[in-house]
Design an enzyme around this catalytic site. Structure first.
Site, short mmCIF file in Angstrom:
data_model
loop_
_atom_site.label_atom_id
_atom_site.label_comp_id
_atom_site.label_asym_id
_atom_site.label_seq_id
_atom_site.Cartn_x
_atom_site.Cartn_y
_atom_site.Cartn_z
CD GLU A 116 1.72 -5.51 2.83
OE1 GLU A 116 2.30 -5.13 3.86
OE2 GLU A 116 1.15 -4.74 2.05
NE ARG A 166 -5.61 0.89 -4.01
CZ ARG A 166 -4.74 0.15 -3.31
NH1 ARG A 166 -3.47 0.11 -3.65
NH2 ARG A 166 -5.13 -0.53 -2.26
CE LYS A 221 -4.21 -5.52 3.01
NZ LYS A 221 -3.09 -6.43 2.87
P1 ATP Z 1 -4.79 -1.94 0.94
O1 ATP Z 1 -4.05 -0.79 0.35
O2 ATP Z 1 -6.20 -2.04 0.54
O3 ATP Z 1 -4.62 -2.01 2.41
P2 ATP Z 1 -2.65 -3.52 0.06
O4 ATP Z 1 -2.27 -3.07 -1.28
O5 ATP Z 1 -1.80 -3.10 1.19
O6 ATP Z 1 -4.16 -3.22 0.32
P3 ATP Z 1 -1.73 -6.16 -0.29
O7 ATP Z 1 -1.97 -7.34 0.56
O8 ATP Z 1 -0.38 -5.59 -0.37
O9 ATP Z 1 -2.77 -5.07 0.12
O10 ATP Z 1 -2.27 -6.44 -1.76
C1 ATP Z 1 -2.01 -7.60 -2.49
C2 ATP Z 1 -2.12 -7.27 -3.94
O11 ATP Z 1 -3.41 -6.77 -4.24
C3 ATP Z 1 -1.13 -6.20 -4.35
O12 ATP Z 1 -0.53 -6.61 -5.56
C4 ATP Z 1 -1.97 -4.98 -4.55
O13 ATP Z 1 -1.43 -4.15 -5.53
C5 ATP Z 1 -3.31 -5.58 -4.97
N1 ATP Z 1 -4.41 -4.68 -4.63
C6 ATP Z 1 -4.68 -4.15 -3.43
N2 ATP Z 1 -5.75 -3.33 -3.49
C7 ATP Z 1 -6.17 -3.35 -4.77
C8 ATP Z 1 -7.24 -2.71 -5.49
N3 ATP Z 1 -8.08 -1.88 -4.88
N4 ATP Z 1 -7.37 -2.98 -6.80
C9 ATP Z 1 -6.53 -3.82 -7.41
N5 ATP Z 1 -5.51 -4.45 -6.81
C10 ATP Z 1 -5.33 -4.23 -5.50
MG MG Z 2 0.39 -3.35 0.39
#
Ligand code: ATP
Ligand code: MG
Length: 565
Positions: free
Chosen positions: A36, A261, A271
């Site tokens: 995102e 994760r 984020k």
């Molecule tokens: P955050 O929870 O840190 O704010 P998010 O999951 O909302 O991050 P996205 O932009 O939706 O952030 O993430 C893009 C991709 O990265 C998604 O497929 C998500 O599952 C993956 N992702 C996010 N954080 C991690 C992590 N700590 N380890 C592995 N994959 C991750």
């Molecule tokens: Mg997300």
């Protein structure tokens, strides 16, 4: 776990893919990385990037970079550009650059299909009322009074929602699934909400925006994604992912597979928290070298090679874990140890006069750029009458095991010869300002005494040729392993006040002073350093410490344990 060839560590996702290729379910796999664009990527995202791009590349497949840009209020183009930079910096190139917003029309048409087949309805309850009807994990939800609205009415209202006739939050489109499902996600989830907001890519065209769950799976299906890899918190969403795709005529039905994760200790990795740190000025931006963002780690000097090696080594599983920061730092050390050119720098300078070396003369000594890698060649090290050494390498009254400079003692100057300390000069406050030493010419390289052993070797820099530099010593951002997990405390309370220690007057060799953004070195005996990619200018060098030579946290923890026993 290693695969047959012993090089690529295997994991359950890789095994599923191998099976799907062998069985002919797919001839070619397609994965995607779906951020995102509402913040910068962090080291956890790198795990997902390495996995998605890595596994596709290994089996001759393709990987898309797809922005899941369904929330116009939080997203922008700057974040998109930064994310693209970060993915490329990590060493990956996408096959196609796509956006969920590219599919807004298709997503809308699929919503019409749901309505026409009696599987979606326009809700008039407020968000609060919807929540109240939803039930709990132990109680079923209640059906909305609008659930059985006739199809024609639903179509009419939905079209008018799209046309912008209603205010934010007044109506919503919900899938008509099962209010009694034990899975809360299946209790008539909202599919579209009204947002009279302009979107950075589609402008003012839309007044309704799809919810993440609706947009995500359909985008996967439109792109022909074979394996939709996501993190464990989406496990409970998988039935919904499948329900949507089973109830609309998409070209294919990707398989969602969840993995744990990546988490690190002594930092925060959501984020939302990272944005707070930036917006509240608790760090100096998304690329602050103490941040776990890829922009921060890059500025700090972590290499993409090290980050890729780290995630490869950590593997992929369904078990949640928190990895010690020291493990990541070790991956960085392992990479830099092999590649970083050696140089000498003095962080806390103390003047030494070599009384038997002629004043005004410079001799250029040869030293290896890398002691284990001859191919990296040699470098010139300036030797002069006055040199700098590290203040901490001298002690007037040293303890028993101190083998560095002491009055009357001998020590080897790295890359040069053995010197003896004859005189200690002090100012009126009694502080040591200068040491007078003599060198032993017989211990120079090529001379018979070259291999004469003394217990200590110290680094130094010519006072005449050395250049001033600002050095930033970055340490952990937090003082506790899990700042978000401390009961009754705000994570900000655990910010490490010593996470950034700035040394204004360090001395570096001239070639370092003229280095460029991103150039990295091992300062012998001190650590790995790199030019700050924002503030360092030729002639006005600013370097960040990437990592120390050894894991000092491990040492501190060990010493604490020993002192207790
Ligand atoms: P955050 O929870 O840190 O704010 P998010 O999951 O909302 O991050 P996205 O932009 O939706 O952030 O993430 C893009 C991709 O990265 C998604 O497929 C998500 O599952 C993956 N992702 C996010 N954080 C991690 C992590 N700590 N380890 C592995 N994959 C991750
Ligand atoms: Mg997300």
């Amino acid at each position: 776990m290693s695969s047959e060839n012993g090089t690529t560590p295997t994991n359950f996702i890789r095994n599923i893919i191998i099976k799907d290729l062998e069985s002919g379910k797919h001839d070619r796999i397609i994965t995607r990385f779906p951020p995102e664009p509402n913040g910068h990527l962090h080291i956890g995202h790198a795990k997902s990037i390495c996995l998605n791009f890595g596994v596709a590349a290994e089996f001759g497949g393709r990987t898309n970079l797809r922005f899941d840009d369904t929330n116009p209020l939080k997203e922008n183009e700057d974040f998109m550009r930064a994310i693209m930079d970060d993915v490329r910096w990590l060493g990956f190139e996408w096959d196609e650059l796509l956006h969920a917003s590219d599919y807004f029309h298709q997503l809308y048409d699929y919503a019409l299909h749901l309505i026409k087949t009696g599987k979606a309805y326009v809700e008039e309850l407020t968000a609060e009322e919807i929540r109240a009807h939803r039930g709990t994990l132990t109680e079923p939800g209640r059906e909305s009074p609008y659930r059985d609205r006739p199809v024609e009415e639903n179509l009419d209202l939905f079209e008018r929602m799209k046309a912008g006739e209603f205010a934010d939050g007044t109506l919503a489109l919900r899938a008509r699934i099962d209010m009694t499902s034990p899975n809360m996600n299946m209790r008539d989830p909202v599919v579209y909400r009204i947002r009279n907001a302009s979107h950075h890519r589609t402008g003012d065209e839309w007044h309704i925006y799809p919810m993440y769950d609706w947009a995500h799976g359909i985008s996967d299906a439109i792109e022909g994604i074979t394996h939709s890899l996501c993190t464990l918190e989406f496990e409970d969403h998988r039935p919904l992912y499948d329900w949507f795709l089973d109830n609309i005529p998409t070209p294919c039905h990707p398989r969602q597979i969840e993995f744990a994760r990546g988490n690190l200790d002594y930092t925060v990795m959501s984020k939302r928290r990272l944005r707070e740190l930036v917006e509240e000025g608790l760090v100096n931006g998304w690329d602050d070298p103490r941040m776990p963002t890829l922009a921060g780690l890059r500025r700090r000097g972590f290499t993409p090679e090290a980050i890729r090696a780290f995630w490869t080594e950590m593997g992929v599983s369904k078990a949640d874990s928190i990895i010690p920061m020291g493990v990541l730092e070790n991956a960085v050390r392992n990479d830099l140890n092999v590649r970083a050119p050696r140089t000498m720098a003095v962080l806390d300078p103390l003047k030494v006069i070599l009384t038997n070396y002629p004043e005004g003369e410079t001799e250029w000594l040869e030293a290896p750029v890398h002691p284990q890698n001859e191919a990296m060649g040699t470098r010139k090290v300036a030797l002069t009458h006055e040199i700098w050494i590290e203040r901490g390498d001298f002690m007037e009254e040293p303890p028993r095991k101190f083998f560095r400079m002491r009055p009357g003692g001998e020590v080897r100057l790295r890359n040069a010869f053995i010197v003896q300390c004859n005189e200690v000069i002090k100012d009126e406050k009694g502080e040591v300002t200068e040491l007078h030493c003599t060198f032993d010419p017989d211990t120079r390289s090529g001379m018979p005494g070259a291999s004469r052993k003394v217990k200590g070797t110290i680094h130094w820099v010519s006072a005449e040729h050395g250049q001033p530099a600002e050095i930033r010593l970055c340490d952990r951002l937090f003082t506790v392993p899990n700042p978000l997990g401390e009961k009754d405390h705000d994570y900000r309370e655990f910010l490490n006040p010593h996470s950034l220690d700035v040394i204004q007057h360090a001395i570096v060799e001239p070639q370092v002073a003229n280095g460029e953004a991103g150039d990295f070195y091992q300062f012998e005996r001190t650590g790995y350093f790199c030019h700050d990619n924002v503030d360092s200018k030729p002639g006005r060098p600013v370097l960040n410490r990437i990592v120390t030579l050894r894991d000092s946290w491990a040492r501190i923890e060990k010493e604490m344990a020993q002192n207790q026993s």
